[in-house]
Write a protein that holds these residues in place. Sequence first.
Motif, short mmCIF file in Angstrom:
data_model
loop_
_atom_site.label_atom_id
_atom_site.label_comp_id
_atom_site.label_asym_id
_atom_site.label_seq_id
_atom_site.Cartn_x
_atom_site.Cartn_y
_atom_site.Cartn_z
N ASP A 13 0.83 -1.20 0.00
CA ASP A 13 0.00 0.00 0.00
C ASP A 13 0.87 1.26 0.00
O ASP A 13 0.62 2.20 -0.75
CB ASP A 13 -0.93 -0.01 1.22
N ARG A 14 1.90 1.27 0.85
CA ARG A 14 2.80 2.44 0.93
C ARG A 14 3.49 2.65 -0.42
O ARG A 14 3.57 3.78 -0.92
CB ARG A 14 3.84 2.22 2.04
N ARG A 15 3.95 1.57 -1.04
CA ARG A 15 4.64 1.69 -2.34
C ARG A 15 3.67 2.17 -3.42
O ARG A 15 4.05 2.97 -4.29
CB ARG A 15 5.28 0.36 -2.73
N ALA A 16 2.43 1.71 -3.37
CA ALA A 16 1.43 2.16 -4.35
C ALA A 16 1.20 3.66 -4.22
O ALA A 16 1.11 4.38 -5.23
CB ALA A 16 0.13 1.38 -4.18
N PRO A 31 6.69 16.64 1.94
CA PRO A 31 6.07 16.11 3.17
C PRO A 31 5.04 15.00 2.91
O PRO A 31 4.86 14.11 3.74
CB PRO A 31 5.39 17.33 3.79
N ARG A 32 4.39 15.01 1.74
CA ARG A 32 3.41 13.95 1.44
C ARG A 32 4.09 12.60 1.30
O ARG A 32 3.55 11.58 1.71
CB ARG A 32 2.63 14.29 0.17
N ILE A 33 5.30 12.59 0.71
CA ILE A 33 6.04 11.33 0.58
C ILE A 33 6.67 10.95 1.91
O ILE A 33 6.56 9.81 2.35
CB ILE A 33 7.09 11.42 -0.56
N LEU A 34 7.30 11.91 2.57
CA LEU A 34 7.91 11.61 3.87
C LEU A 34 6.84 11.20 4.89
O LEU A 34 7.11 10.40 5.79
CB LEU A 34 8.72 12.81 4.37
N GLY A 42 16.21 9.69 0.50
CA GLY A 42 16.96 8.53 0.02
C GLY A 42 16.23 7.22 0.28
O GLY A 42 16.22 6.32 -0.56
N ALA A 43 15.59 7.13 1.47
CA ALA A 43 14.82 5.91 1.79
C ALA A 43 13.63 5.77 0.85
O ALA A 43 13.32 4.67 0.38
CB ALA A 43 14.36 5.97 3.24
N ALA A 44 12.97 6.88 0.54
CA ALA A 44 11.83 6.85 -0.38
C ALA A 44 12.29 6.45 -1.78
O ALA A 44 11.65 5.65 -2.46
CB ALA A 44 11.14 8.21 -0.40
N SER A 45 13.41 7.00 -2.21
CA SER A 45 13.96 6.68 -3.53
C SER A 45 14.30 5.20 -3.63
O SER A 45 13.96 4.53 -4.62
CB SER A 45 15.20 7.54 -3.79
#
Length: 188
Positions: A13-16, A31-34, A42-45
């Motif tokens: 779900d988080r990845r989607a 902030p929406r991604i974090l 870097g973690a999100a990337s």
Amino acid sequence: MPASKAQQAETADRRAQLVRLRRQGVPFDDPRILGLGYASRGAASKDLIRALETNRDDEAAEVSVYRQQEGERLDAMLAALWPQATEERPIYGKEGQYVGKGVDTRAVGEVRQIIALRAKLFGLEMPAALEVSGPGGGAVRLNTVGLTELQTLISAAGEPDPEDEDDTDLAGTYDPEDEDEDEDGDAA
């Protein structure tokens, strides 16, 4: 230890959501991604890369299954046509008279098509190897050259050996006499 089903569902779900936001052009440090639970951009990337790799693996598995199924279908057709294409059988003329023995040429054509389809499906068609080299086997310059330089290169290559002729079609070779003609063959 592998992640629980609940953790796997949460990650999916988080990845989607991450993919959806990135498709909208949202930067990784937004902030929406974090807010999805990533400690840094870097973690999100890295997680986006993992998501893409997972989907690529899933797609590759699906393609592999599809390829296998199509291969089995083609094999079944090939098995059905093979006897007609390879075994001689009696041949009768239009009026029912016996003409001789032979294979079904239509079946031969269909077998050839099936073999070609299988080769294409499984990537068995190898491209022809082609190597272009300059004079003396050296590198070919890729910049634009004038007609004088081109003629120098041609003369440096030398004339072909008449004893070493093969059936190569030279219709597409450069002829300096064609230089004065336009595309229709008329004098320029």
